[in-house]
Scaffold this active site. Sequence first.
Site, PDB file in Angstrom:
ATOM      1  CB  SER A 136      -0.883  -0.042   1.251  1.00  0.00           C
ATOM      2  OG  SER A 136      -1.669   1.105   1.346  1.00  0.00           O
ATOM      3  CE  LYS A 162      -4.776  -0.021   0.283  1.00  0.00           C
ATOM      4  NZ  LYS A 162      -5.489  -0.877   1.260  1.00  0.00           N
ATOM      5  CG  LEU A 163      -1.256   3.897  -6.768  1.00  0.00           C
ATOM      6  CD1 LEU A 163      -1.381   4.757  -8.038  1.00  0.00           C
ATOM      7  CD2 LEU A 163       0.176   3.954  -6.237  1.00  0.00           C
ATOM      8  CE  LYS A 164      -4.124   3.639   2.323  1.00  0.00           C
ATOM      9  NZ  LYS A 164      -5.389   3.162   2.888  1.00  0.00           N
ATOM     10  CG  ASP A 189      -7.860   2.271   0.659  1.00  0.00           C
ATOM     11  OD1 ASP A 189      -9.020   2.697   0.741  1.00  0.00           O
ATOM     12  OD2 ASP A 189      -7.276   1.722   1.627  1.00  0.00           O
ATOM     13  CD  GLU A 214      -8.859  -0.960   0.471  1.00  0.00           C
ATOM     14  OE1 GLU A 214      -7.935  -1.174  -0.340  1.00  0.00           O
ATOM     15  OE2 GLU A 214      -8.714  -1.022   1.698  1.00  0.00           O
ATOM     16  CG  ASP A 239     -10.776  -1.247   4.632  1.00  0.00           C
ATOM     17  OD1 ASP A 239     -11.079  -1.810   5.682  1.00  0.00           O
ATOM     18  OD2 ASP A 239      -9.681  -0.662   4.501  1.00  0.00           O
ATOM     19  CE  LYS A 263      -7.598  -2.843   6.388  1.00  0.00           C
ATOM     20  NZ  LYS A 263      -7.819  -1.385   6.437  1.00  0.00           N
ATOM     21  N   GLY A 291      -4.424  -4.654   5.688  1.00  0.00           N
ATOM     22  CA  GLY A 291      -3.342  -4.458   6.657  1.00  0.00           C
ATOM     23  C   GLY A 291      -3.596  -3.220   7.484  1.00  0.00           C
TER      24      GLY A 291
HETATM   25  O1  SMG Z   1      -0.583  -2.625   6.614  1.00  0.00           O
HETATM   26  O2  SMG Z   1       0.401  -2.208   4.733  1.00  0.00           O
HETATM   27  C1  SMG Z   1      -0.431  -1.943   5.590  1.00  0.00           C
HETATM   28  C2  SMG Z   1      -1.312  -0.735   5.391  1.00  0.00           C
HETATM   29  C3  SMG Z   1      -2.404  -1.016   4.431  1.00  0.00           C
HETATM   30  O3  SMG Z   1      -3.435   0.852   3.435  1.00  0.00           O
HETATM   31  C4  SMG Z   1      -3.426   0.095   4.363  1.00  0.00           C
HETATM   32  N1  SMG Z   1      -4.285   0.189   5.385  1.00  0.00           N
HETATM   33  O4  SMG Z   1      -7.469   1.569   4.639  1.00  0.00           O
HETATM   34  O5  SMG Z   1      -6.579  -0.241   4.020  1.00  0.00           O
HETATM   35  C5  SMG Z   1      -6.517   0.799   4.655  1.00  0.00           C
HETATM   36  C6  SMG Z   1      -5.311   1.186   5.464  1.00  0.00           C
HETATM   37  C7  SMG Z   1      -5.660   1.391   6.907  1.00  0.00           C
HETATM   38  C8  SMG Z   1      -4.541   1.850   7.761  1.00  0.00           C
HETATM   39  S1  SMG Z   1      -3.967   3.388   7.292  1.00  0.00           S
HETATM   40  C9  SMG Z   1      -3.047   4.050   8.548  1.00  0.00           C
HETATM   41 MG    MG Z   2      -8.551   0.500   3.062  1.00  0.00          MG
END
Ligand code: SMG
Ligand code: MG
Length: 368
Positions: A136, A162-164, A189, A214, A239, A263, A291
């Site tokens: 991510s 995965k790109l935020k 996401d 996401e 999610d 999760k 994650g």
């Molecule tokens: O554990 O690699 C990881 C982070 C994956 O992007 C991730 N988690 O919304 O999926 C999500 C975020 C939630 C935590 S962001 C601080």
């Molecule tokens: Mg997410």
Amino acid sequence: MKIAEYEFRIIHLPLVRPFRTSFGTQTSREVLIVKVTTAEGVVGWAECVAMSVPLYSPEYVAGCLETMQKFLIPALNKVGDFRAEDVATILKPYLGAQMAKAALETAILDAQLRIEGISLAKYLGATKTKVECGVSVGIASSMGALIEEVSSYIDSGYRRIKLKIEPGWDIEPVKEVRRLWPEMRLQVDANQAYARSDGAHLAKLDPYDLLLIEQPLDEHDILGHAELAKVVRTPICLDESITSLRSAEDALALKATTIINVKPGRVGGYLESVKIHDLCVRESIPVWCGGMLETGIGRAANLALAALPGFTLPGDTSASSRYFKQDITTPFEMSDGYLEVPNTPGIGVTPDVDFLDSITTSKELAKS
Ligand code: SMG
Ligand code: MG
């Protein structure tokens, strides 16, 4: 099984690089670590995935600790002798608190499986010995910084990116990453950053062959996601909205999601996660393991879950080095884009207690 003692530690671990999402930037991880000791002296470990501040979900570290100490542990102590499979039912009267409940159930399950000599993977029904890793990638300060970060992950073997995203950082970064890596499995996401009225904008992601978008909308907006699914071709994956088997059933029935991110902390534990996995297998819905920037303790357990047959997409189960300079367990190292699933009893790992002590900022005990 009788639990003689619960130990709660709050630890602080710096992240190797800041992680920016639509709800803020994290530079370190504060984690609540739970250790249980049975009456026979067997130990079980878990981590609570809540963040320091309730920005991703309503739970947060200090609140989880209080919920456990004030309500959940007394409820377990009242029963006294129970199995991990009973924990969710015992704690059911206390509403919400999925992350707090999940941590307790997992620590108790770890101890139970160590006594029984069974790995968590085997117990949950895993069929794989290694799982494909995704990574991510946070919102970057510039396109150049993003490309540099994505390149380094691809060079180290990650099999899905995965790109935020958030309004103002969405179509362009996706377009550029897709241009540079036309074959890479790619998804985005939004962590609830968009509105119902953003359908036409989000449909601009459609040409880039994304696996999924996401959680584009508010966690409570199930109907909004169902409406959005009619105007975007990219599959929607929930999610934050999925907090139980029931919510997964409802979201699928309403066609608000066609892929599910599981999760364990968000849904109350690994046992509930398996039920969601089974539902998705029955409905031919792909699932993947999300994650929460876990330490090796949570990562070990997530790998066991991700090894179930319905987890057909790579998860956010990255190597320890993606997160921390030093993990609290033996580091999880990726080989050819895979992480090995622990196969020794329980979650299969224990923390390095000296290192844990050095990063512990508070430690409290609860005896039964
Ligand atoms: O554990 O690699 C990881 C982070 C994956 O992007 C991730 N988690 O919304 O999926 C999500 C975020 C939630 C935590 S962001 C601080
Ligand atoms: Mg997410």
